[in-house]
Design an enzyme around this catalytic site. Structure first.
Site, PDB file in Angstrom:
ATOM      1  N   CYS A   1       0.890  -1.163   0.000  1.00  0.00           N
ATOM      2  CA  CYS A   1       0.000   0.000   0.000  1.00  0.00           C
ATOM      3  C   CYS A   1       0.923   1.206   0.000  1.00  0.00           C
ATOM      4  CB  CYS A   1      -0.906   0.008   1.231  1.00  0.00           C
ATOM      5  SG  CYS A   1      -1.788   1.572   1.458  1.00  0.00           S
TER       6      CYS A   1
ATOM      7  N   SER B   1      -0.679   2.026   4.736  1.00  0.00           N
ATOM      8  CA  SER B   1      -0.153   0.676   4.952  1.00  0.00           C
ATOM      9  C   SER B   1      -1.319  -0.304   5.022  1.00  0.00           C
ATOM     10  CB  SER B   1       0.691   0.604   6.230  1.00  0.00           C
ATOM     11  OG  SER B   1       1.837   1.425   6.115  1.00  0.00           O
ATOM     12  N   CYS B   2      -2.291  -0.161   4.101  1.00  0.00           N
ATOM     13  CA  CYS B   2      -3.457  -1.030   4.089  1.00  0.00           C
ATOM     14  C   CYS B   2      -2.998  -2.485   3.958  1.00  0.00           C
ATOM     15  CB  CYS B   2      -4.385  -0.659   2.934  1.00  0.00           C
ATOM     16  SG  CYS B   2      -5.060   1.001   3.121  1.00  0.00           S
TER      17      CYS B   2
END
Lengths: 194, 216
Positions: free
Chosen positions: A99, A103-104
């Protein structure tokens, strides 16, 4: 710990301010932290992968529509898991997930992301030079292996189904799950044979 | 100017830290506290939503964004959202942190009353039903125009629709409480050659909202 700008002091300050106002309770915070330390983690994803390795019909369901298939074997849904898509690594195609904007990461199946996933170097570089980044991280891919980088820019959460290692025909589903690592399910490693 | 969070393809970054299989979920105690406090701040305390949180992260200074890592930036964003919703006064966290460090500091009085956004979700989470049919189909060639969740490296680039995903609330308006405006979302494949001018046998995919795209 006397630097007032340290995150530890700011976190403590914020917790005090919110508890004093009756907005949060310390025991609720404790429980929330403990849940993510022990219950939500990559073991959920490993169970999904092991099931897909031993059950071709399950694997077909998982690749076609992962969100309900994940819930057959592990806890799914909720934050960062509303819609999970599983992609399969093969000898000629390698998937890796990032991501770049935040920070998916698929929390229900992998837990919270590790340091390297959140690091600006990984976020900046893996879309630009995935082969070099993977090699640095210990995964040398032959030049004939194509790479797909999945940059999670909305609410779709990607989970990589790694290749089943050779020589594991006699292992049970549970034994297989124990081999599967978080890093393999993000696509920066392969699953090693026992 | 480039957004602080928009790191994809940014030059000048060194090696990725080596993975540590034994890494604890929270390296330090404060990280777990920051995680929970931020989750509660987004979920109910500030009246703000996930997209507002991401938008707030994007408005941090580079120092706030980078100096204390992932949970450090969460903490800054939680504080900013609580101040924006008038749950805490500006400077309240800093003053308390200084008192904890042994300084003699006056704490600011609480805001008279919270000013949370007037918003109730139409459904849990971010996925929604959209009545209109998707504008694009698998195989369509599309150009990425602009949008809040369009990484800079893909702007103006042409790719191919690979999957039609469930519709989502639109971050561009939802983040600022101007409406959920759910849209169809597409996984679009871009060749590395299109994005960077080199890199055979490499594809990058992105999830892009319908209005981020135009037919190419």
């Amino acid at each position: 710990m006397t630097d007032p700008t340290s995150p530890a002091l700011r976190a403590e300050a914020l917790e005090q301010l919110l508890t004093e106002r009756g907005l949060v309770r310390t025991d609720v915070i404790d429980g929330f932290v403990a849940r993510y330390e022990s219950d939500v983690g990559p073991l959920n994803g490993a169970r999904v992968v092991a099931r897909a390795w031993v059950d071709p019909e399950y694997k077909a369901r998982l690749l076609a529509d992962a969100t309900p298939a994940v819930k057959e074997v592990a806890w799914g849904g909720g934050a960062n898991g509303e819609h999970i898509v599983v992609v399969e690594n093969t000898p000629v195609l390698h998937h890796v997930v990032v991501c770049t904007l935040c920070s998916c990461y698929p929390w229900p199946v992998l837990g919270l992301p590790p340091s390297w996933y959140k690091d600006p170097a990984y976020r900046a570089r893996v879309v630009r030079e995935p082969r070099a980044v993977l090699a640095e991280m210990g995964l040398e891919l032959p030049p004939e292996v194509a790479i797909e980088v999945h940059d999670s820019s909305a609410e779709v959460r990607w989970l990589v189904l790694p290749e089943r290692p050779a020589g594991t025909d006699d292992l049970t589903e549970e034994e297989l799950a124990a081999l599967v690592t978080r890093d393999a399910m993000v696509g920066v490693a392969k699953v090693a044979a026992p | 100017m480039a957004r602080v969070s928009d790191l994809g393809g940014a030059p000048g970054h060194g090696p990725v830290p080596a993975p540590d299989p034994a890494e604890p979920v929270f390296g330090e105690r404060w990280e777990g506290r920051a995680f929970a406090l931020t989750a509660f701040t987004i979920g109910r305390l500030s009246g703000r939503n996930l997209e507002a949180f991401r938008d707030t992260l994007d408005r941090l200074t580079p120092a706030e964004y980078h100096d204390s890592g992932y949970f450090g930036r969460w903490l800054h964003a939680a504080q900013a959202m609580l101040v924006a919703s008038a749950v805490l006064a500006p400077g309240a966290v800093d003053a308390r942190a200084r008192r904890l460090a042994g300084e003699t500091v006056e704490e600011p009085p609480d805001p008279a009353e919270p000013a949370k956004p007037d918003y109730s979700p139409t459904a849990p989470g971010s996925l929604r039903e959209v009545e209109a049919a998707p504008e694009y189909a698998v195989g369509d060639r599309v150009r990425a125009r602009k949008g809040a969740r369009l990484p800079g490296y893909a702007r103006g680039r042409v790719g191919t629709v690979a999957r039609v995903q469930p519709a989502h609330v639109l971050p561009d308006t939802h983040a600022v409480f101007a409406g959920e405006n759910p849209q169809h979302v597409y996984t679009v494949r871009f060749s590395a050659r299109e994005l960077w001018g080199d890199g055979d046998d490499v594809v990058v995919t992105l999830e892009l909202f319908e209005t981020y795209l135009e037919r190419a």
